[in-house]
Design a protein around this motif. Sequence first.
Motif, PDB file in Angstrom:
ATOM      1  N   LEU A  93     -15.671   6.647  26.936  1.00 19.85           N
ATOM      2  CA  LEU A  93     -15.353   5.873  26.864  1.00 19.85           C
ATOM      3  C   LEU A  93     -16.147   5.235  25.186  1.00 19.85           C
ATOM      4  CD1 LEU A  93     -14.730   4.156  30.358  1.00 19.85           C
ATOM      5  CD2 LEU A  93     -12.915   5.632  29.120  1.00 19.85           C
ATOM      6  N   ASP A  94     -15.159   3.909  25.445  1.00 20.55           N
ATOM      7  CA  ASP A  94     -16.009   3.599  23.985  1.00 20.55           C
ATOM      8  C   ASP A  94     -16.030   2.430  24.952  1.00 20.55           C
ATOM      9  OD1 ASP A  94     -16.989   4.625  21.852  1.00 20.55           O
ATOM     10  OD2 ASP A  94     -14.812   4.923  20.752  1.00 20.55           O
ATOM     11  N   ALA A  95     -17.270   1.447  25.404  1.00 19.60           N
ATOM     12  CA  ALA A  95     -17.243   0.374  25.871  1.00 19.60           C
ATOM     13  C   ALA A  95     -18.124  -0.577  25.470  1.00 19.60           C
ATOM     14  CB  ALA A  95     -17.405   0.166  27.910  1.00 19.60           C
ATOM     15  N   LEU A  96     -17.518  -2.546  25.781  1.00 18.78           N
ATOM     16  CA  LEU A  96     -18.563  -3.356  25.661  1.00 18.78           C
ATOM     17  C   LEU A  96     -17.761  -3.958  26.615  1.00 18.78           C
ATOM     18  CD1 LEU A  96     -19.691  -5.227  23.598  1.00 18.78           C
ATOM     19  CD2 LEU A  96     -16.764  -6.414  23.473  1.00 18.78           C
ATOM     20  N   HIS A  97     -19.748  -4.856  27.505  1.00 16.07           N
ATOM     21  CA  HIS A  97     -19.614  -5.325  28.599  1.00 16.07           C
ATOM     22  C   HIS A  97     -20.165  -6.709  27.874  1.00 16.07           C
ATOM     23  CE1 HIS A  97     -19.367  -1.470  30.922  1.00 16.07           C
ATOM     24  NE2 HIS A  97     -19.979  -0.388  29.967  1.00 16.07           N
ATOM     25  N   VAL A  98     -19.228  -7.970  28.100  1.00 16.79           N
ATOM     26  CA  VAL A  98     -20.588  -8.963  28.199  1.00 16.79           C
ATOM     27  C   VAL A  98     -20.647  -9.483  29.085  1.00 16.79           C
ATOM     28  CG1 VAL A  98     -19.781 -11.548  27.307  1.00 16.79           C
ATOM     29  CG2 VAL A  98     -18.416  -9.150  26.063  1.00 16.79           C
ATOM     30  N   GLY A  99     -22.889  -9.315  29.391  1.00 17.10           N
ATOM     31  CA  GLY A  99     -23.059  -9.947  30.473  1.00 17.10           C
ATOM     32  C   GLY A  99     -23.160  -8.062  31.099  1.00 17.10           C
ATOM     33  N   GLY A 100     -25.364  -8.405  30.954  1.00 15.46           N
ATOM     34  CA  GLY A 100     -24.906  -6.797  31.517  1.00 15.46           C
ATOM     35  C   GLY A 100     -25.896  -7.189  32.828  1.00 15.46           C
ATOM     36  N   ALA A 101     -26.576  -7.679  33.017  1.00 15.58           N
ATOM     37  CA  ALA A 101     -27.996  -8.176  33.815  1.00 15.58           C
ATOM     38  C   ALA A 101     -28.693  -6.582  33.633  1.00 15.58           C
ATOM     39  CB  ALA A 101     -27.805  -8.280  35.083  1.00 15.58           C
ATOM     40  N   ALA A 102     -28.993  -5.609  34.883  1.00 11.06           N
ATOM     41  CA  ALA A 102     -29.883  -4.419  34.700  1.00 11.06           C
ATOM     42  C   ALA A 102     -28.490  -3.609  34.831  1.00 11.06           C
ATOM     43  CB  ALA A 102     -29.623  -4.654  36.055  1.00 11.06           C
ATOM     44  N   CYS A 103     -27.161  -3.551  34.464  1.00 13.58           N
ATOM     45  CA  CYS A 103     -26.453  -3.397  33.489  1.00 13.58           C
ATOM     46  C   CYS A 103     -25.811  -2.130  34.673  1.00 13.58           C
ATOM     47  CB  CYS A 103     -27.091  -2.136  32.234  1.00 13.58           C
ATOM     48  SG  CYS A 103     -27.806  -3.343  31.030  1.00 13.58           S
ATOM     49  N   THR A 104     -25.736  -2.242  35.413  1.00 11.13           N
ATOM     50  CA  THR A 104     -25.209  -1.159  37.061  1.00 11.13           C
ATOM     51  C   THR A 104     -24.004  -0.398  36.197  1.00 11.13           C
ATOM     52  OG1 THR A 104     -25.915  -2.959  38.383  1.00 11.13           O
ATOM     53  CG2 THR A 104     -24.345  -1.091  39.112  1.00 11.13           C
ATOM     54  N   LEU A 105     -22.841  -1.549  35.957  1.00  8.32           N
ATOM     55  CA  LEU A 105     -21.752  -1.048  35.124  1.00  8.32           C
ATOM     56  C   LEU A 105     -22.159   0.415  34.567  1.00  8.32           C
ATOM     57  CD1 LEU A 105     -18.109  -0.288  36.721  1.00  8.32           C
ATOM     58  CD2 LEU A 105     -18.091  -2.509  35.004  1.00  8.32           C
ATOM     59  N   PRO A 106     -22.532  -0.387  33.305  1.00 14.64           N
ATOM     60  CA  PRO A 106     -22.461   0.540  32.315  1.00 14.64           C
ATOM     61  C   PRO A 106     -23.239   1.915  32.803  1.00 14.64           C
ATOM     62  CG  PRO A 106     -23.680  -1.700  31.686  1.00 14.64           C
ATOM     63  CD  PRO A 106     -22.763  -1.303  33.328  1.00 14.64           C
ATOM     64  N   ARG A 107     -24.062   2.167  33.523  1.00 17.27           N
ATOM     65  CA  ARG A 107     -25.394   3.088  33.657  1.00 17.27           C
ATOM     66  C   ARG A 107     -23.964   4.012  34.600  1.00 17.27           C
ATOM     67  NH1 ARG A 107     -30.822   1.830  34.731  1.00 17.27           N
ATOM     68  NH2 ARG A 107     -30.781   0.056  34.374  1.00 17.27           N
ATOM     69  N   TYR A 108     -23.440   3.189  35.842  1.00 12.16           N
ATOM     70  CA  TYR A 108     -22.010   3.780  35.893  1.00 12.16           C
ATOM     71  C   TYR A 108     -21.396   4.890  35.564  1.00 12.16           C
ATOM     72  CZ  TYR A 108     -17.596   4.895  39.561  1.00 12.16           C
ATOM     73  OH  TYR A 108     -17.204   5.847  39.579  1.00 12.16           O
ATOM     74  N   VAL A 109     -20.554   4.160  34.429  1.00  8.59           N
ATOM     75  CA  VAL A 109     -20.026   4.602  33.212  1.00  8.59           C
ATOM     76  C   VAL A 109     -20.873   6.244  32.366  1.00  8.59           C
ATOM     77  CG1 VAL A 109     -18.937   4.478  30.512  1.00  8.59           C
ATOM     78  CG2 VAL A 109     -18.653   2.296  32.734  1.00  8.59           C
ATOM     79  N   ALA A 110     -22.160   5.744  31.973  1.00  6.57           N
ATOM     80  CA  ALA A 110     -22.644   6.718  31.360  1.00  6.57           C
ATOM     81  C   ALA A 110     -22.678   7.746  32.689  1.00  6.57           C
ATOM     82  CB  ALA A 110     -23.858   6.436  30.602  1.00  6.57           C
ATOM     83  N   ALA A 111     -22.822   7.727  33.919  1.00  7.47           N
ATOM     84  CA  ALA A 111     -23.255   9.263  35.135  1.00  7.47           C
ATOM     85  C   ALA A 111     -21.552   9.733  34.998  1.00  7.47           C
ATOM     86  CB  ALA A 111     -23.314   8.243  35.897  1.00  7.47           C
ATOM     87  N   THR A 112     -20.980   8.445  34.895  1.00  2.39           N
ATOM     88  CA  THR A 112     -19.239   9.778  35.356  1.00  2.39           C
ATOM     89  C   THR A 112     -18.331   9.791  34.075  1.00  2.39           C
ATOM     90  OG1 THR A 112     -18.637   7.433  36.059  1.00  2.39           O
ATOM     91  CG2 THR A 112     -19.586   7.552  37.501  1.00  2.39           C
ATOM     92  N   ARG A 113     -18.671   9.462  32.877  1.00  2.00           N
ATOM     93  CA  ARG A 113     -18.360   9.986  31.645  1.00  2.00           C
ATOM     94  C   ARG A 113     -19.214  10.291  31.036  1.00  2.00           C
ATOM     95  NH1 ARG A 113     -12.332   8.392  31.577  1.00  2.00           N
ATOM     96  NH2 ARG A 113     -11.893   7.385  33.774  1.00  2.00           N
ATOM     97  N   PRO A 114     -19.722  10.949  31.149  1.00  2.00           N
ATOM     98  CA  PRO A 114     -20.614  11.339  29.834  1.00  2.00           C
ATOM     99  C   PRO A 114     -20.302  11.578  28.000  1.00  2.00           C
ATOM    100  CG  PRO A 114     -20.660  13.258  31.673  1.00  2.00           C
ATOM    101  CD  PRO A 114     -19.401  12.320  31.757  1.00  2.00           C
ATOM    102  N   GLY A 115     -20.935  11.129  27.842  1.00  2.00           N
ATOM    103  CA  GLY A 115     -20.623  10.841  26.192  1.00  2.00           C
ATOM    104  C   GLY A 115     -20.033   9.576  26.050  1.00  2.00           C
ATOM    105  N   SER A 116     -19.744   8.765  26.997  1.00  2.00           N
ATOM    106  CA  SER A 116     -19.863   7.153  26.523  1.00  2.00           C
ATOM    107  C   SER A 116     -20.227   6.534  25.407  1.00  2.00           C
ATOM    108  CB  SER A 116     -19.215   6.804  27.894  1.00  2.00           C
ATOM    109  OG  SER A 116     -18.099   7.009  28.362  1.00  2.00           O
ATOM    110  N   HIS A 117     -20.013   5.837  24.105  1.00  2.00           N
ATOM    111  CA  HIS A 117     -20.865   4.668  23.411  1.00  2.00           C
ATOM    112  C   HIS A 117     -20.428   3.763  24.808  1.00  2.00           C
ATOM    113  CE1 HIS A 117     -21.856   7.776  21.262  1.00  2.00           C
ATOM    114  NE2 HIS A 117     -20.303   8.142  21.049  1.00  2.00           N
ATOM    115  N   GLN A 118     -21.386   2.723  24.331  1.00  2.00           N
ATOM    116  CA  GLN A 118     -20.993   0.947  25.773  1.00  2.00           C
ATOM    117  C   GLN A 118     -22.496   0.482  24.806  1.00  2.00           C
ATOM    118  OE1 GLN A 118     -20.778   1.072  29.587  1.00  2.00           O
ATOM    119  NE2 GLN A 118     -21.778   3.758  29.467  1.00  2.00           N
ATOM    120  N   LEU A 119     -21.814  -0.488  24.226  1.00  2.00           N
ATOM    121  CA  LEU A 119     -22.554  -1.938  24.145  1.00  2.00           C
ATOM    122  C   LEU A 119     -22.447  -3.153  24.942  1.00  2.00           C
ATOM    123  CD1 LEU A 119     -24.780  -3.366  22.033  1.00  2.00           C
ATOM    124  CD2 LEU A 119     -22.361  -3.465  20.754  1.00  2.00           C
TER     125      LEU A 119
END
Length: 303
Positions: A93-119
């Motif tokens: 996925l190409d994902a944009l997160h507004v609000g991150g803190a410790a980046c729980t969901l971005p870490r999840y996306v990176a682990a479950t959907r390798p190759g994702s680009h996230q900001l």
Amino acid sequence: MIVRSLIAEAVGMFPITSISVSRTRKPEPVPGRYPVRFGTAELVRDTGRGNAWLVSVDGVAQSYVDLDDPAHLEFDYVRRFADVVDRRPPGPLDALHVGGAACTLPRYVAATRPGSHQLVFDADGELVELVRAQLGLRVPGLRVRVTDGREGLATRREDSADLVVVDAFERATLAGGLATLEATRAIAGILRTGGTYLANITDGSGLPFARRFLATLFEVFPEVLLLADPGVLRGRRFGNLVLAASAAELPTEELTRRTASAAFPARCVYGAELRKLAGRAAPITDADAPPPPKPPDDLLGLF
């Protein structure tokens, strides 16, 4: 977000000390209190999971991350986020997160959907540096930028994201300007055809803020659904509500089955029932934005 750090007492805490933040990644995270832009952050280990950590600011939980298992999601509303993400078509996925803190969901996306680009956009630079130093942010495909959410949205190209997630709180209230019609239209422009917008909000008795936010989403997106604990949905207690919106059809039946069978069941509301819930509420605008709901002082947790 929005859970009292007393939850940490239930899972086990190290003694809290005051420690300065280094910009260099430490071999092991160091629990303690750290000054950040919006208050005082606490980093607490969950002794039940070994390498899992709770990050809170002024007693309000911001993130829970398991560094050994980024697919483990402790907070119920983040699980609902993941339920929606998991039902998107397979692949990165190409994902944009507004609000991150410790980046729980971005870490999840990176682990479950390798190759994702996230900001990730986060307005608290000190908190970002704390997370970088103590918990690490070397996540494949992830970039974190310190900026206000609305300012960040204005920098993104149209049709550049498959997923936009808004989960931005300051001192237990939703960051200003992110629930308005203007911000929602900006997010819709950033999403590609078939993209999904996810938002975490909080509300209490009568759901006045949620109803107006629903009205805002319906002004922009033809497809909207809501996921919430039944008690929160009925206005019996203050809590989190997860909303998903898209120009494409959402997997309502799959999500209904998944959330109903979850460890902490949630209701999936959509279609005519959701429009009835919104009622005659007016959309939120920059010129007419109600104050975001604040949790009761004695609230111990929302998940």
